[in-house]
Enzyme design. Sequence first.
Site, PDB file in Angstrom:
ATOM      1  N   GLY A   1       0.782  -1.229   0.000  1.00 18.95           N
ATOM      2  CA  GLY A   1       0.000   0.000   0.000  1.00 18.95           C
ATOM      3  C   GLY A   1       0.814   1.280   0.000  1.00 18.95           C
ATOM      4  CB  ILE A   2       0.211   4.501   1.778  1.00 24.80           C
ATOM      5  CG1 ILE A   2      -1.187   4.746   1.196  1.00 24.80           C
ATOM      6  CG2 ILE A   2       0.934   5.833   1.965  1.00 24.80           C
ATOM      7  CD1 ILE A   2      -2.146   5.460   2.137  1.00 24.80           C
TER       8      ILE A   2
ATOM      9  CB  SER B   1      -6.468   8.949   9.258  1.00 24.82           C
ATOM     10  OG  SER B   1      -7.669   9.027   8.524  1.00 24.82           O
TER      11      SER B   1
ATOM     12  CE1 TYR C   1      -6.899   3.522  10.558  1.00 26.58           C
ATOM     13  CE2 TYR C   1      -8.534   5.185   9.992  1.00 26.58           C
ATOM     14  CZ  TYR C   1      -7.292   4.606   9.798  1.00 26.58           C
ATOM     15  OH  TYR C   1      -6.439   5.136   8.853  1.00 26.58           O
TER      16      TYR C   1
END
Length: 328
Positions: free
Chosen positions: A53-54, A178, A204
């Site tokens: 992923g990132i 985030s 999260y």
Amino acid sequence: MIVYVGFILLMLTGLILLGLVGIKIWIEVTKKMCSCKVNLEGKIVVITGGNTGIGFETAKILAKRGATVVIASRNDAKSKAAAEKITEVTGNPNIFYKHLDLGRLASVKKFAEDFDKSFDRLDVLINNAGFTEAEQRHSEDGIENVMQVNHVAHIYLTNLLMPKIVASKPSRIIIVTSMAHATHKFQRDDLLLGKRRLNFWTRYANSKLCNLLSAKAMAKRLPEGVTVNSLHPGMGKSDIFAKIPDCPKKILYFIMDRICKTVVECAQTSVHLACAPSLASVSGLYFDDCEVTTPHHTVTDELAEQVWTDTLSLIEDRTKRFEKIGTE
């Protein structure tokens, strides 16, 4: 009546589609790519979750600039393949991987010890790994699992590597958080106990809030020449939602495939924080699309100090407990 219901559903569908198109346009207009061209030869970078992923794209971009990159992840086979792929694509042979299971504080300590023996410096630490899951459970250390992997273990890792980071200054610590932090429902016991029943998204969001708060608190404690900043990578499809229920995951991925950033685009702010000369003395800030931005209003100095203190106390308690068990 049926016609009326059908009309309402059609209108709602239209509004949803219109909203998604609006989000897509906003993302396209606001997204930015890292513009600095700094060469990173001689620099050593550790990136957690760098095998997919990132994190993988961040590792690849930094490797392309000449950095020695250490991928720190749990899946050794996947990390080995990622390191080999990065070398193949970039021509940089200095790509390594080391085992790190953030779900076990003992593994974090072992990684730090292994890294300390293997490398003489650490210029950039990127705390990138993150996830959430449907089941609410606790790790073997007695910490709620999402909170441990996303937040607590990263702070433990950073503290263990701090002597090498300080010795290597100017050096940088980068924490991937985030914009989800703005949807948190955080209470102190969510960190200390983790027993309150919360859905996968709230757990999260709470962990991402703690990421941001810890960066803010850490910045006040670092010596001159060492910086820490946090960032929102952008809305993009990544593996962080791989363990949520299938139905919402399919819906989420369907939407992400059509409106979100690519993983390469999501990696840009991490790359920018890792190498931009203009950020050499910038610390304690929150970034989005390679620019400083304002976090949620609940991100205060008071809460940052509380979360920092509680996190260190939790780590001390759990590591002492582990060491005691290990010597019995």
